[in-house]
Design an enzyme around this catalytic site. Sequence first.
Site, PDB file in Angstrom:
ATOM      1  N   HIS A 138       0.841  -1.186   0.066  1.00  0.00           N
ATOM      2  CA  HIS A 138       0.047  -0.043   0.051  1.00  0.00           C
ATOM      3  C   HIS A 138       1.038   1.371   0.045  1.00  0.00           C
ATOM      4  CE1 HIS A 138      -3.634   2.454   0.767  1.00  0.00           C
ATOM      5  NE2 HIS A 138      -2.726   3.428   1.560  1.00  0.00           N
ATOM      6  N   CYS A 139       0.709   2.135  -0.963  1.00  0.00           N
ATOM      7  CA  CYS A 139       1.481   3.140  -1.209  1.00  0.00           C
ATOM      8  C   CYS A 139       0.731   4.465  -0.678  1.00  0.00           C
ATOM      9  CB  CYS A 139       1.974   3.408  -2.632  1.00  0.00           C
ATOM     10  SG  CYS A 139       3.035   4.869  -2.878  1.00  0.00           S
TER      11      CYS A 139
END
Length: 573
Positions: free
Chosen positions: A405-406
Amino acid sequence: YNHGYSENVSRKNHVDDYSTWDIVKATQYGIFERCRELVEAGFDVRQPDKENVTLLHWAAINNRIDLVKYYISKGAIVDQLGGDLNSTPLHWATRQGHLSMVVQLMKYGADPSLIDGEGCSCVHLAAQFGHTSIVAYLIAKGQDVDMMDQNGMTPLMWAAYRTHSVDPTRLLLTFNVSVNLGDKYHKNTALHWAVLAGNTTVISLLLDANANVDAQNIKGETPLDLAKQRKNVWMINHLQEARQEFRQKVMLGTPFMVIWLVGFIADLDIDSWLIKGLMYAGVWVAVQFLSKYVSVPWIRTHHRLLNSRQRTFFLNFAAHLPFATVHVPFLLNSLALFYNFGKSWKSDPGIIKASEEQKKKTIVELAETGSLDLSIFCSTCLIRKPIRSKHCAVCNRCIAKFDHHCPWVGNCVGIGNHRYFMGYLFFLLCMICWMMYGCISYWRIHCATSYAKDGFWLYLTQIASCSPWMFWMFLNSIFHFMWVAVLIMCQLYQIAALGITTNERMNARRYKHFKVTATSIESPFNHGCIRNLIDFFEIRCCGLIRPVTVDWTTSPTSLHPSKMKFIFGLVFS
């Protein structure tokens, strides 16, 4: 319920003479031969013991499936009430978390909606004791997710009050439970009960599900009032933050303002650095105030700093730089950067979807085949997880070929947007390089300096004095160049050399299809650097190359490495 046998007792290891055991003890220990001998000798399987507990109860609580089948074949009543709490065998099995026993009893017609002496049905008991798989199975078999017990408590309320973990609350929320329903007597919502129990994990889940912070119980108390009564600072802060709906709008403009103010203050025609220092301190205090009281994590808006820095650089210094060597490449790079950023941000990263009917069907199939294992079943999305997928705790959804997850793009990186994410990193790195080149070009044109003549430290002082704002931009560019370069190199190494994702590299020991040693990870998905890059970027070269594409949203839940390599070998050939 327990009567000294709440645990699933097992056979004794040493040789024992079972011929003297009574049928209750033999049932508890699962001695099938002794039980059958006594029944065949005339023992009535419906006869309760002195505590009003039947043999079926004892078999159910100790998960003796073969004895349950045998006793029912001999006339045992499936829904016989017994024990101190006037419960059925299904109630006993549910409390102990024996999913296989619950499935077996319901196949024989056991009714999960019956209430015990405390007024609870099976779904309430499963929620109380945190038996997520049983909650899922009961709801999939038709139990109402908002069913109230005799005290007016729903499964969600019991989970919020008794279970200090993400499940089964997360599962119940997936089934579209009524979050703001109040119980019959106290009018407490699930959020009230979570606060009363100090259940911080569930409080976060309920707030994310838009639980009403201002809901009042029969005494007119809100969850925030209860938190204040208990003087719990964490709960008070989180409940107060949930009320601040304007916080995100305020923080959207903050990065641009900060980057502009830092350069603006540095460039002010003020000789006193004390005054400038006080102004910087004021900016820092303002940011800290917004971070604490407006409560939007800085990292989620940090990528806007990069874009703000880019816009600030272009608007303020573009006129001073060469058109052909700076303007055109910078603008083209900016377009590519924003395109890839937008696609990384807004594209579907590979969300694994299923209808409610499909979810329930999956749960029933897995439970009745003894395969409802959380390693292949997501208790939040209620799906059978395909191989290489993972549930993202931030986005609260399962992503196919999950990488990470960025926070920079505000999205997961998975099969659907991983290529765009790599494009974003590449053009971001190029943009930073052009900015550093632009700064150096500006100093050459506008600053009377000579690195060869004056030396490094004097040159540094001269360019900082010539344009503090430009010097600030250059320092920012160097800082961001370092982490972007490291990130893109790590990503390329994983994609080309290892054939794995970031999640798989970090958690390789959890997955059976990886062979992990102290120095290496052997992946069944690694087919060599060239082939890995061709498949990842889907390189075709006008049809001269054929990349292998796999639908990771529907791929198997597990596969033996040798079989995986065989299948991929067939695809390549």
